[in-house]
Design an enzyme around this catalytic site. Structure first.
Site, PDB file in Angstrom:
ATOM      1  N   ALA A  64       4.243 101.857  72.622  1.00 34.34           N
ATOM      2  CA  ALA A  64       4.379 102.881  71.444  1.00 34.34           C
ATOM      3  C   ALA A  64       5.084 104.034  71.843  1.00 34.34           C
ATOM      4  O   ALA A  64       4.421 105.025  72.848  1.00 34.34           O
ATOM      5  CB  ALA A  64       2.882 102.980  71.312  1.00 34.34           C
ATOM      6  N   GLU A  68       7.309 107.258  69.820  1.00 37.30           N
ATOM      7  CA  GLU A  68       8.842 108.031  68.186  1.00 37.30           C
ATOM      8  C   GLU A  68      10.157 107.798  68.944  1.00 37.30           C
ATOM      9  O   GLU A  68       9.945 107.617  70.812  1.00 37.30           O
ATOM     10  CB  GLU A  68       8.722 109.293  68.420  1.00 37.30           C
ATOM     11  N   THR A 128      13.030 104.148  79.150  1.00 39.88           N
ATOM     12  CA  THR A 128      14.361 103.882  78.841  1.00 39.88           C
ATOM     13  C   THR A 128      15.404 104.330  79.812  1.00 39.88           C
ATOM     14  O   THR A 128      15.104 105.404  80.231  1.00 39.88           O
ATOM     15  CB  THR A 128      15.058 104.920  77.039  1.00 39.88           C
ATOM     16  N   ASP A 129      16.481 103.788  79.557  1.00 40.64           N
ATOM     17  CA  ASP A 129      17.975 104.854  80.409  1.00 40.64           C
ATOM     18  C   ASP A 129      18.275 106.053  80.311  1.00 40.64           C
ATOM     19  O   ASP A 129      18.578 106.790  80.893  1.00 40.64           O
ATOM     20  CB  ASP A 129      18.858 104.265  80.459  1.00 40.64           C
ATOM     21  N   GLU A 130      17.478 105.947  78.900  1.00 39.85           N
ATOM     22  CA  GLU A 130      17.893 107.908  78.081  1.00 39.85           C
ATOM     23  C   GLU A 130      17.566 109.403  79.546  1.00 39.85           C
ATOM     24  O   GLU A 130      17.943 110.042  79.192  1.00 39.85           O
ATOM     25  CB  GLU A 130      18.036 108.058  76.951  1.00 39.85           C
ATOM     26  N   TYR A 148      14.004 113.432  72.800  1.00 39.80           N
ATOM     27  CA  TYR A 148      12.979 111.872  72.796  1.00 39.80           C
ATOM     28  C   TYR A 148      12.960 111.977  74.344  1.00 39.80           C
ATOM     29  O   TYR A 148      12.344 111.185  75.236  1.00 39.80           O
ATOM     30  CB  TYR A 148      13.990 111.204  72.644  1.00 39.80           C
ATOM     31  N   LYS A 154      10.993 110.510  76.871  1.00 41.45           N
ATOM     32  CA  LYS A 154      10.133 109.517  78.032  1.00 41.45           C
ATOM     33  C   LYS A 154      10.233 109.920  79.576  1.00 41.45           C
ATOM     34  O   LYS A 154       9.421 109.481  79.612  1.00 41.45           O
ATOM     35  CB  LYS A 154      11.087 108.563  77.729  1.00 41.45           C
ATOM     36  N   ASN A 198      20.141 100.557  75.099  1.00 43.01           N
ATOM     37  CA  ASN A 198      19.952 100.313  73.422  1.00 43.01           C
ATOM     38  C   ASN A 198      19.774  99.098  73.596  1.00 43.01           C
ATOM     39  O   ASN A 198      20.880  97.883  73.807  1.00 43.01           O
ATOM     40  CB  ASN A 198      20.871 101.070  73.618  1.00 43.01           C
ATOM     41  N   ASN A 199      18.761  98.691  72.517  1.00 40.72           N
ATOM     42  CA  ASN A 199      18.857  97.108  72.323  1.00 40.72           C
ATOM     43  C   ASN A 199      19.099  97.008  70.850  1.00 40.72           C
ATOM     44  O   ASN A 199      19.852  98.111  70.102  1.00 40.72           O
ATOM     45  CB  ASN A 199      17.384  96.863  72.305  1.00 40.72           C
ATOM     46  N   GLY A 207      23.667 117.682  71.484  1.00 41.58           N
ATOM     47  CA  GLY A 207      23.458 117.337  73.082  1.00 41.58           C
ATOM     48  C   GLY A 207      23.373 115.697  73.509  1.00 41.58           C
ATOM     49  O   GLY A 207      23.514 115.082  73.650  1.00 41.58           O
TER      50      GLY A 207
HETATM   51  P1  NAD Z   1      10.487 101.800  67.182  1.00 46.49           P
HETATM   52  O1  NAD Z   1      10.242 102.554  66.982  1.00 46.49           O
HETATM   53  O2  NAD Z   1      10.943 100.754  66.809  1.00 46.49           O
HETATM   54  O3  NAD Z   1       8.510 101.229  67.609  1.00 46.49           O
HETATM   55  C1  NAD Z   1       7.717 102.353  68.141  1.00 46.49           C
HETATM   56  C2  NAD Z   1       6.417 101.722  67.351  1.00 46.49           C
HETATM   57  O4  NAD Z   1       5.452 102.591  67.472  1.00 46.49           O
HETATM   58  C3  NAD Z   1       5.634 101.848  66.099  1.00 46.49           C
HETATM   59  O5  NAD Z   1       5.543 100.068  65.660  1.00 46.49           O
HETATM   60  C4  NAD Z   1       5.246 102.836  65.160  1.00 46.49           C
HETATM   61  O6  NAD Z   1       4.241 102.661  64.350  1.00 46.49           O
HETATM   62  C5  NAD Z   1       4.591 102.831  66.923  1.00 46.49           C
HETATM   63  N1  NAD Z   1       4.181 104.008  66.871  1.00 46.49           N
HETATM   64  C6  NAD Z   1       4.367 105.678  67.417  1.00 46.49           C
HETATM   65  N2  NAD Z   1       4.248 106.404  67.169  1.00 46.49           N
HETATM   66  C7  NAD Z   1       2.210 105.819  67.893  1.00 46.49           C
HETATM   67  C8  NAD Z   1       1.078 106.028  68.127  1.00 46.49           C
HETATM   68  N3  NAD Z   1       0.770 107.436  68.382  1.00 46.49           N
HETATM   69  N4  NAD Z   1       0.624 105.495  68.039  1.00 46.49           N
HETATM   70  C9  NAD Z   1       0.491 104.057  67.763  1.00 46.49           C
HETATM   71  N5  NAD Z   1       1.463 103.851  67.814  1.00 46.49           N
HETATM   72  C10 NAD Z   1       2.637 104.292  67.875  1.00 46.49           C
HETATM   73  O7  NAD Z   1      10.661 101.513  69.145  1.00 46.49           O
HETATM   74  P2  NAD Z   1      11.329 100.135  69.511  1.00 46.49           P
HETATM   75  O8  NAD Z   1      12.361 100.704  69.728  1.00 46.49           O
HETATM   76  O9  NAD Z   1      10.389  98.869  69.429  1.00 46.49           O
HETATM   77  O10 NAD Z   1      11.289 100.854  71.506  1.00 46.49           O
HETATM   78  C11 NAD Z   1      10.110 100.538  71.390  1.00 46.49           C
HETATM   79  C12 NAD Z   1      10.170 101.400  73.453  1.00 46.49           C
HETATM   80  O11 NAD Z   1      11.037 101.061  73.907  1.00 46.49           O
HETATM   81  C13 NAD Z   1      10.040 102.598  73.156  1.00 46.49           C
HETATM   82  O12 NAD Z   1       8.847 102.950  73.971  1.00 46.49           O
HETATM   83  C14 NAD Z   1      11.703 103.038  73.061  1.00 46.49           C
HETATM   84  O13 NAD Z   1      10.976 104.124  74.506  1.00 46.49           O
HETATM   85  C15 NAD Z   1      11.626 101.928  74.435  1.00 46.49           C
HETATM   86  N6  NAD Z   1      13.383 101.362  74.675  1.00 46.49           N
HETATM   87  C16 NAD Z   1      13.711 101.748  73.333  1.00 46.49           C
HETATM   88  C17 NAD Z   1      15.048 100.866  73.515  1.00 46.49           C
HETATM   89  C18 NAD Z   1      16.049 100.549  72.223  1.00 46.49           C
HETATM   90  O14 NAD Z   1      17.211 100.402  72.127  1.00 46.49           O
HETATM   91  N7  NAD Z   1      14.710 101.007  71.219  1.00 46.49           N
HETATM   92  C19 NAD Z   1      15.871 100.761  74.440  1.00 46.49           C
HETATM   93  C20 NAD Z   1      14.760 100.729  75.710  1.00 46.49           C
HETATM   94  C21 NAD Z   1      13.683 101.447  75.967  1.00 46.49           C
HETATM   95  P1  TYD Z   2      21.596 104.865  68.706  1.00 51.40           P
HETATM   96  O1  TYD Z   2      21.707 103.538  68.394  1.00 51.40           O
HETATM   97  O2  TYD Z   2      20.295 106.273  67.548  1.00 51.40           O
HETATM   98  O3  TYD Z   2      21.199 104.898  69.967  1.00 51.40           O
HETATM   99  P2  TYD Z   2      21.006 106.063  70.998  1.00 51.40           P
HETATM  100  O4  TYD Z   2      21.230 107.193  70.439  1.00 51.40           O
HETATM  101  O5  TYD Z   2      19.127 106.082  71.232  1.00 51.40           O
HETATM  102  O6  TYD Z   2      21.153 105.661  72.076  1.00 51.40           O
HETATM  103  O7  TYD Z   2      23.141 105.275  68.739  1.00 51.40           O
HETATM  104  C1  TYD Z   2      23.673 104.977  68.947  1.00 51.40           C
HETATM  105  C2  TYD Z   2      25.201 106.062  69.140  1.00 51.40           C
HETATM  106  O8  TYD Z   2      25.926 105.528  67.893  1.00 51.40           O
HETATM  107  C3  TYD Z   2      25.270 106.936  69.645  1.00 51.40           C
HETATM  108  O9  TYD Z   2      26.134 107.337  70.730  1.00 51.40           O
HETATM  109  C4  TYD Z   2      24.769 107.781  68.531  1.00 51.40           C
HETATM  110  C5  TYD Z   2      25.847 107.178  67.475  1.00 51.40           C
HETATM  111  N1  TYD Z   2      25.499 106.656  66.023  1.00 51.40           N
HETATM  112  C6  TYD Z   2      26.118 107.587  65.653  1.00 51.40           C
HETATM  113  O10 TYD Z   2      27.945 107.785  65.862  1.00 51.40           O
HETATM  114  N2  TYD Z   2      26.538 107.020  63.615  1.00 51.40           N
HETATM  115  C7  TYD Z   2      24.907 106.993  62.898  1.00 51.40           C
HETATM  116  O11 TYD Z   2      24.601 107.047  62.314  1.00 51.40           O
HETATM  117  C8  TYD Z   2      23.641 107.021  64.553  1.00 51.40           C
HETATM  118  C9  TYD Z   2      22.149 106.366  63.958  1.00 51.40           C
HETATM  119  C10 TYD Z   2      24.353 106.421  65.441  1.00 51.40           C
END
Ligand code: NAD
Ligand code: TYD
Length: 355
Positions: free
Chosen positions: A88, A90, A136-138, A161, A165, A190-191, A294
């Site tokens: 969970a 943001e 995350t790698d970020e 963000y 994290k 990134n997923n 940034g």
């Molecule tokens: P997402 O935004 O799709 O889902 C986040 C979930 O957390 C949502 O279901 C939301 O309702 C819940 N949530 C938010 N605030 C909450 C709170 N206060 N209490 C309970 N639940 C809450 O996110 P995601 O992309 O599935 O990412 C999941 C995890 O993986 C995160 O911790 C993110 O940092 C990490 N991550 C994501 C990526 C990516 O590319 N998406 C890559 C590496 C790591």
């Molecule tokens: P994003 O999916 O927001 O992931 P993250 O910022 O966590 O890596 O964005 C991936 C890359 O794409 C990032 O370099 C920002 C860029 N981007 C755009 O150029 N346009 C867009 O509308 C969005 C959402 C992202």
């Protein structure tokens, strides 16, 4: 053993993108485990992501906010939680620039609340227990043209963000060191894949191509991300959950770097093919817009450790994963329509009204 289950795993953020794949994988592969999906159902949480598995006898849902400490403690007590997989959060960088405090509340304070609840619930014994934090790698910051993030790269977050994290990772390690909590962390790149909220690059652009809307490319489009198919992330989480030594960290990635503009060009070509449009049609939608403040130039994960220790590597290539992702969004336009219309938020009320 509680109710015949060998483990009762709390998956936080299970109604989100990655969380729903983790819940599905664990609930279907491990009928001996009980999977308790905890989610506050923010804008990013969508129970439609779990519709296909919600009737499984080893699945339960708890509508709980990480900021509600009392409710969290109640969840640990009610279900007899033995393990945590904490997703969970943001998760969107652009939203963190607009509302940084929301990220502090959920990602930092919410994570500390969860650590506290686990510490209290497990104070008798932590034998066989595990608190697995998904990060995350970020947190590692930005790379130049060369080099990779390893597990020992110093933290250098740049967005609210990634700062939130990074802070949560530090608290998880601090609870391991100070209180002996059985913690493990993984940091993934990134997923992309099915059920990703259409604020992130790939689903946003798929949806915009379908609807003939502009594709907003930030800055010069030469930013580089390392993309991993979400089902491969879920399989890595499975491996780390079961095999990683306590207090260890694993980087997860597929050695799959793409400059944004190259990825977008590939996506447009595949979309033209799949939608039966003339070649080059979707590319015309590309619109360069003001850069993200940034903006990290390049991310790239060195995933050698997880490969060497456990033999984990991704199962699909990027071309396969991207094609499967486009197919999924085209076949599930109702899911997308519910999100863009906001009606997905009614699902909880109708589905859980009498539970
Ligand atoms: P997402 O935004 O799709 O889902 C986040 C979930 O957390 C949502 O279901 C939301 O309702 C819940 N949530 C938010 N605030 C909450 C709170 N206060 N209490 C309970 N639940 C809450 O996110 P995601 O992309 O599935 O990412 C999941 C995890 O993986 C995160 O911790 C993110 O940092 C990490 N991550 C994501 C990526 C990516 O590319 N998406 C890559 C590496 C790591
Ligand atoms: P994003 O999916 O927001 O992931 P993250 O910022 O966590 O890596 O964005 C991936 C890359 O794409 C990032 O370099 C920002 C860029 N981007 C755009 O150029 N346009 C867009 O509308 C969005 C959402 C992202």
């Amino acid at each position: 053993m509680e109710n015949g289950f060998t483990k009762t795993i709390l998956v936080t953020g299970g109604a989100g993108f990655i969380g729903s794949h983790v819940v599905r994988r664990f609930a279907t592969r491990y009928p001996q485990y009980r999977i308790v999906c905890l989610d506050a159902l923010t804008y990013a949480g969508n129970l439609e992501n779990l519709r296909d598995i919600e009737a499984l006898p080893n699945y339960a849902f708890s509508h709980t906010d990480l900021l509600d400490m009392q409710a969290l403690q109640q969840v640990f007590a009610t279900y007899g939680i033995t393990d945590v997989i904490h997703l969970a959060a943001e998760s969107h960088v652009d939203r963190s620039i607009l509302s940084p405090l929301d990220f502090v509340y959920t990602n930092v304070i919410g994570t500390v609340n969860l650590l506290e609840a686990a510490k209290k619930a497990w104070q008798g014994s932590t034998d066989g227990r595990r608190f697995y934090h998904i990060s995350t790698d970020e947190v590692y910051g930005a790379l130049g043209d060369t080099g990779f993030f390893t597990e020992t790269t110093p933290y250098d977050p740049h967005s609210p963000y990634s700062a939130s994290k990074a802070s949560s990772d530090h608290f998880v390690r601090a609870y391991g060191d100070t209180y002996g909590l059985p913690v493990v962390i993984s940091n993934c790149s990134n997923n992309y894949g099915p059920y990703q909220f259409p604020e992130k690059l790939i689903p946003l652009f798929i949806n915009n191509v379908v609807n003939g809307k502009p594709l907003p490319v930030y800055g010069d489009g030469l930013y580089t991300r390392d993309w991993l198919y979400v089902l491969d992330h879920a399989s890595a989480i499975d491996v780390v959950f079961h095999k990683a030594p306590l207090h260890s960290t694993y980087n997860i990635g597929g050695f799959n770097e793409w400059r944004n503009i190259d990825l977008i060009t590939l996506l447009c070509r595949l979309m033209d093919e799949k939608l039966g449009r003339a070649e080059g049609e979707s590319k015309k939608l590309i619109t360069y817009v003001k850069d993200r403040p940034g903006h990290d130039r390049r991310y790239a994960i060195d995933a050698t450790k997880i490969k060497q220790d456990f033999g984990w590597t991704p199962a699909v290539t990027f071309e396969q994963g991207l094609a499967a992702t486009i197919d999924w969004y085209l076949a599930n336009q109702e899911w997308m329509n519910h999100i863009t219309a906001g009606t997905y938020r009614q699902y909880y009320e109708t589905q859980y009204a009498n539970r």
